[in-house]
Design a protein around this motif. Structure first.
Motif, PDB file in Angstrom:
ATOM      1  N   SER A   1      63.927  43.858  30.168  1.00 29.96           N
ATOM      2  CA  SER A   1      65.104  43.044  30.461  1.00 29.96           C
ATOM      3  C   SER A   1      65.185  41.851  29.508  1.00 29.96           C
ATOM      4  O   SER A   1      64.186  41.187  29.237  1.00 29.96           O
ATOM      5  CB  SER A   1      65.051  42.537  31.904  1.00 29.96           C
ATOM      6  OG  SER A   1      66.105  41.614  32.140  1.00 29.96           O
TER       7      SER A   1
ATOM      8  N   SER B   1      74.057  46.994  29.807  1.00 32.63           N
ATOM      9  CA  SER B   1      73.424  45.695  30.045  1.00 32.63           C
ATOM     10  C   SER B   1      72.799  45.108  28.788  1.00 32.63           C
ATOM     11  O   SER B   1      72.519  43.924  28.727  1.00 32.63           O
ATOM     12  CB  SER B   1      72.344  45.824  31.129  1.00 32.63           C
ATOM     13  OG  SER B   1      72.915  46.264  32.340  1.00 32.63           O
TER      14      SER B   1
ATOM     15  N   ASN C   1      69.809  45.514  27.522  1.00 32.68           N
ATOM     16  CA  ASN C   1      68.401  45.170  27.536  1.00 32.68           C
ATOM     17  C   ASN C   1      67.737  45.788  26.311  1.00 32.68           C
ATOM     18  O   ASN C   1      68.347  46.576  25.588  1.00 32.68           O
ATOM     19  CB  ASN C   1      67.747  45.678  28.820  1.00 32.68           C
ATOM     20  CG  ASN C   1      68.266  44.954  30.049  1.00 32.68           C
ATOM     21  OD1 ASN C   1      68.262  43.728  30.102  1.00 32.68           O
ATOM     22  ND2 ASN C   1      68.732  45.697  31.039  1.00 32.68           N
TER      23      ASN C   1
END
Length: 375
Positions: A234, A264, A266
Motif C-alpha cells: 500500500s 488504487s 499501490n
C-alpha cells in the motif's frame, strides 16, 4: 450517489450479458470499453449502449469487435486505447493506429473515420466539433493517405500547427500521499502447502483466470511452471501488504515493480526471488513512484514524479527509458509489455482473480480468499 452527477456515464462491464446487463444499463450506465466477445458487443449495441472498441498494449479487442461497426451502428461505436505507454504511442500511434487496423480488418474507411471523429464527439456531447461544417470548431487533419491514416498537416481552430509549436504549460507538481515502506522477508512469505489459487494472465487480454495448482510455499518461485510471487504494498497505509501467486509472466530471473497499479495505484511487484522483489520495491519507494526492472546483473528505473503515475520528462526520454526497461525484461524471458499486465493485476473489477494489499481477490465471489483452498 455518483451516477446522477453527470449526464455522461461510462461503464466497465466485461462479460456482462442477459438480465445482469439489463440491470446494469437500467442503473444509468451508457457505454462499455471492456467488451472482448463479439456476441457480447452485439447485445450491448442492441440494448442501446455505446461500444468503445479497445486496442491497447495488452488489451487487443479491435479485430474481434470491428465487424459490429456498420452504417447502422457506427453512431454508437468509437475507438478506445486503454492503455498505451509512451513507447507504443511513438512506434504505433494512438487513435490513428485504430483507424489503420480497423481498415485492415475490413472496416469501410468512412466508418472508421466517423468512429474516430463524429461518433466520439457526439457521444461526449461535444456538439461544436467532430465534423467540418458551419458552426463547428475547425480542428482537423489533412491526410496524404486515407487507408494508412498518414497525417500531412494538422489544424487547430483553423490555424496550422507546426511540429515544434507545442509548448507544455509548466505547473507545480502535485504531491500525493506516498507512505509505503519496504516489507520484511517474513511479511511476504507464503506459508503452507496444498491446492493454491494461481492468477493466470491472458496474453492480449485484460482478464485473468484462476488456476488451481498443487504447490508448497517453500517452492515459490517455481520457475519451471512459471509460477511467481506477486506482492502488493500500500502507498497509503504502510502496514498493508498482500501476497499472491501469478503465472504467465515468464520471468526466469530478476523482478519488476511499478507504482502504476489500477485503480488504487499501490505498488506491485513480481519476481523470481524475495530478494529481487524487495530490491525492486525499494527503488520504487525511494523515488516515490517508478517503474523498475531488475535482472541478475543490472537495474533500470523510470521515475514517475507526478503522483507516482507520470513522468516529467519529455516523451522522447520516456520512450528511451521504457526501451531500456524492456531490454531487461526481454533478457529475463518476460512476456512482451509485462508492465501493462502488471498494472492490471490488482484491478478487482475485472474477472476472474486478482491480488490486493489484503491478498488474493476472487472477482466472481467479490471477496478476498486465501491462497490455499483448504486453508
Amino acid at each position: 450517489e455518483k451516477i446522477p452527477l453527470t449526464l455522461i456515464r461510462d461503464g466497465h462491464a466485461p462479460y456482462l450479458t442477459g438480465s445482469m446487463l439489463d440491470e446494469y444499463i437500467a442503473s444509468g450506465l451508457q457505454s462499455d470499453h471492456e467488451t472482448c466477445v463479439l456476441e457480447e458487443g452485439r447485445e450491448k449495441l442492441q440494448k442501446g449502449m455505446y461500444l468503445y472498441m479497445r486496442e491497447g498494449i495488452t488489451e487487443r479487442n479491435l479485430q474481434t469487435l470491428i465487424p459490429l461497426a456498420t452504417p447502422c451502428t457506427s453512431s454508437r461505436c468509437c475507438f478506445c486505447t486503454d492503455d498505451r505507454h509512451a513507447d507504443m504511442l511513438v512506434t504505433s500511434g494512438h487513435i490513428d493506429d485504430c483507424i489503420r487496423k480497423a481498415i485492415e480488418y475490413g472496416c469501410e474507411p468512412e466508418i472508421a473515420y466517423k468512429m474516430a471523429s463524429l461518433s466520439a464527439a457526439e457521444r461526449f456531447r461535444l456538439d461544436d466539433r467532430g465534423a467540418i461544417s458551419p458552426g463547428r470548431v475547425a480542428d482537423f487533419c489533412i491526410l496524404s493517405d486515407l487507408n494508412n491514416c498518414t497525417v500531412k498537416a494538422t489544424f487547430k481552430k483553423g490555424t496550422k500547427i507546426s511540429p515544434n509549436q507545442w509548448n507544455p504549460v509548466q505547473n507545480e507538481i502535485s504531491q500525493c500521499p506516498f507512505h509505503a515502506r519496504i516489507p520484511s522477508v517474513q511479511e511476504i512469505l507464503i506459508r503452507g502447502r496444498g491446492t493454491a489459487r494461481v492468477i493466470r494472465i491472458q496474453e492480449g487480454q485484460i482478464g485473468t483466470t484462476a488456476e488451481y495448482t498443487q504447490i508448497s510455499g517453500e517452492d515459490i518461485p517455481d520457475i519451471k511452471r512459471d509460477i511467481l510471487k506477486a506482492v502488493v504494498v500500500s502507498r497509503y497505509h504502510p502496514e498493508r501488504i498482500g501476497v499472491g501467486l501469478v503465472r504467465g509472466f515468464g520471468l526466469t530471473n530478476g523482478a519488476i515493480a511499478s507504482s502504476i497499479s489500477h485503480d488504487s495505484h499501490n505498488i506491485i511487484a513480481i519476481g523470481t526471488s524475495d530478494d529481487e522483489i524487495l530490491r525492486a520495491l525499494s527503488t520504487v519507494i525511494k523515488h516515490k513512484g517508478a517503474m523498475v526492472a531488475r535482472s541478475d546483473t543490472k537495474e533500470c528505473c523510470l521515475p514517475l514524479s507526478i503522483a507516482g503515475l507520470m513522468s516529467e520528462l519529455p516523451y522522447e526520454n520516456v520512450h528511451a527509458e521504457l526501451t531500456n526497461l524492456h531490454r531487461i525484461t526481454d533478457a529475463c524471458g518476460a512476456i512482451a509489455d509485462p508492465f501493462m499486465y502488471l498494472s492490471f493485476l490488482a484491478l478487482t473489477v475485472i474477472p476472474e482473480i486478482r491480488v490486493t494489499t489484503k491478498g488474493v481477490f476472487d472477482v466472481n465471489m467479490f471477496s478476498h480468499v486465501p491462497i490455499f483452498t483448504d486453508t
